[in-house]
Design an enzyme around this catalytic site. Structure first.
Site, mmCIF file in Angstrom:
data_model
loop_
_atom_site.group_PDB
_atom_site.id
_atom_site.type_symbol
_atom_site.label_atom_id
_atom_site.label_comp_id
_atom_site.label_asym_id
_atom_site.label_seq_id
_atom_site.Cartn_x
_atom_site.Cartn_y
_atom_site.Cartn_z
ATOM 1 N N CYS A 1 -1.406 6.209 9.837
ATOM 2 C CA CYS A 1 -0.187 5.569 10.420
ATOM 3 C C CYS A 1 -0.411 4.287 11.157
ATOM 4 O O CYS A 1 -1.328 4.332 12.335
ATOM 5 C CB CYS A 1 0.485 6.564 11.325
ATOM 6 S SG CYS A 1 2.084 5.935 12.357
ATOM 7 N N GLU B 1 0.640 -1.153 0.015
ATOM 8 C CA GLU B 1 -0.047 0.009 0.031
ATOM 9 C C GLU B 1 0.891 1.210 0.025
ATOM 10 O O GLU B 1 1.842 1.300 0.748
ATOM 11 C CB GLU B 1 -1.077 0.031 1.107
ATOM 12 C CG GLU B 1 -2.030 -1.271 1.133
ATOM 13 C CD GLU B 1 -2.914 -1.201 2.001
ATOM 14 O OE1 GLU B 1 -3.999 -1.762 2.169
ATOM 15 O OE2 GLU B 1 -2.600 -0.823 3.499
#
Length: 381
Positions: A352, A95
């Site tokens: 994150c 990703e």
């Protein structure tokens, strides 16, 4: 079969591309022309390179290719964040995330399919590890994002790389899937392309490598290609960091801090960024704050507090916002430059610690995690 054997030019840095062109009797300026076509204009066909001689283009087409990773999916967050899932073969996918802000556009790039470091709070680590990405696969994420974003914005450029303040992708952070410094040989040419004025022309201050603390490779990076450095700290003591970041058992805090100080001698910034994921009841108490202040005073640094982004397998919780604010204030009162990262893209699992992709694990990480018998909450600061 022919396509598989052709050289993918996407991951060759300037020196490697010049060597290749030189083998055919070409001059160095031809390599620079080729590099600008690939990385600045986003060309994926040699026929489009009209200022190159026809015979040279024919030779390139026979022996070389420009091939980025296939894109499986793209997702867009309500806050403008975009995430691409790239197919890296054999059931694996990585990703890449683009985070737009008023004064910059940051691309978060992956370096491995999975991660072997296995940090407790990171979804990628829980997926396990399959393989390193090649330099073409690393830089290809930037190549693809630049093409797509500039086309969408109507700002595709036919000339140079532009300046850091006007381009769509102004910053690159190696904070996607994987530990970049455990894939050093493929990371290095990708970094050099990011900085090369004939490719992306980013300043060293705007390219950041994030590491969990691979000390020998930190030293190599400082010599070979010193860009901005972020260190995944997450705990102020060895006992706690051993649990949160298992690599600490190999490179404990004293060694890590010494490596940070050495890195500053070559760094483009005069500080190291310490990343600290805020975990409810784990590393967010007043005792942890006091210990963290002592750590931070040993190195010129900035603390970046990151609200934990939960995922089911972690068994961890995000620190309450009020506690994060108090924690940050204690650090600032002690004279430590501190920021709290704004969570972006969490509605598409692009925040994150949430990047997981699709990884066929070769490390049996799930079995190792199941074997952990010490509750992390019992580890003292």
């Amino acid at each position: 079969m022919e396509t598989a054997e052709r050289v993918n030019l996407l991951g060759l840095d300037g020196a490697a591309l010049s060597d290749l062109v030189g083998q055919w009797g070409g001059k160095p300026f031809r390599a620079r022309q080729l590099q600008r076509w690939i990385h600045q204009r986003g060309a994926d066909s040699f026929d489009a390179m009209t200022d190159l001689a026809r015979d040279f283009r024919g030779q390139l087409a026979q022996q070389c290719r420009i091939q980025a990773l296939p894109v499986n999916t793209e997702q867009r967050s309500s806050d403008g964040t975009r995430k691409w899932l790239f197919d890296v073969g054999q059931g694996n996918a990585i990703e890449t995330v683009f985070i737009p802000e008023d004064d910059r556009g940051t691309l978060c790039v992956s370096s491995q399919a999975g991660c072997a470091v296995n940090c407790r709070f990171c979804s990628t680590g829980h997926q396990g590890f399959n393989r390193n990405l090649t330099s073409s696969e690393i830089i290809g994420q930037l190549w693809w994002a630049k093409r797509v974003l500039e086309a969408d914005a109507g700002t595709a450029r036919l000339g140079g790389a532009g300046n850091d303040d006007t381009r769509v992708v102004s910053n690159v952070v190696m904070m996607g899937m994987g530990e970049p410094l455990l894939n050093y040989d493929q990371l290095l040419p990708a970094l050099r392309l990011m900085l090369d004025d004939n490719a992306y022309g980013l300043s060293r201050r705007r390219v950041t490598v994030s590491t969990s603390g691979v000390v020998p490779m930190m030293d190599r990076l400082s010599r070979d290609c010193p860009v901005a450095l972020a260190v995944s700290l997450h705990a102020p003591t060895d006992a706690l960091r051993d649990e949160l970041v298992p690599l600490n058992k190999k490179y404990p805090l004293a060694e890590l801090l010494a490596a940070c100080e050495r890195y500053l001698a070559s760094a483009p910034r005069d500080f190291i960024t310490f990343e600290y994921c805020m975990l409810d009841g784990i590393n967010d108490t007043d005792q942890h704050a006091r210990a963290l202040i002592q750590v931070a005073r040993q190195v010129r640094c900035k603390l970046n507090l990151i609200p934990f982004n939960p995922f089911p397998a972690s068994g961890l919780k995000r620190s309450p916002s009020a506690r994060v604010k108090v924690f940050a204030q204690r650090l600032m009162d002690a004279g430590i430059v501190t920021t709290v990262r704004k969570t972006r893209g969490d509605d598409i699992d692009a925040a994150c610690g949430q990047l997981a992709g699709e990884v066929r694990d070769r490390t049996r990480v799930a079995q190792r995690n199941a074997g952990r018998t010490i509750p992390i909450a019992q580890v003292q600061a």
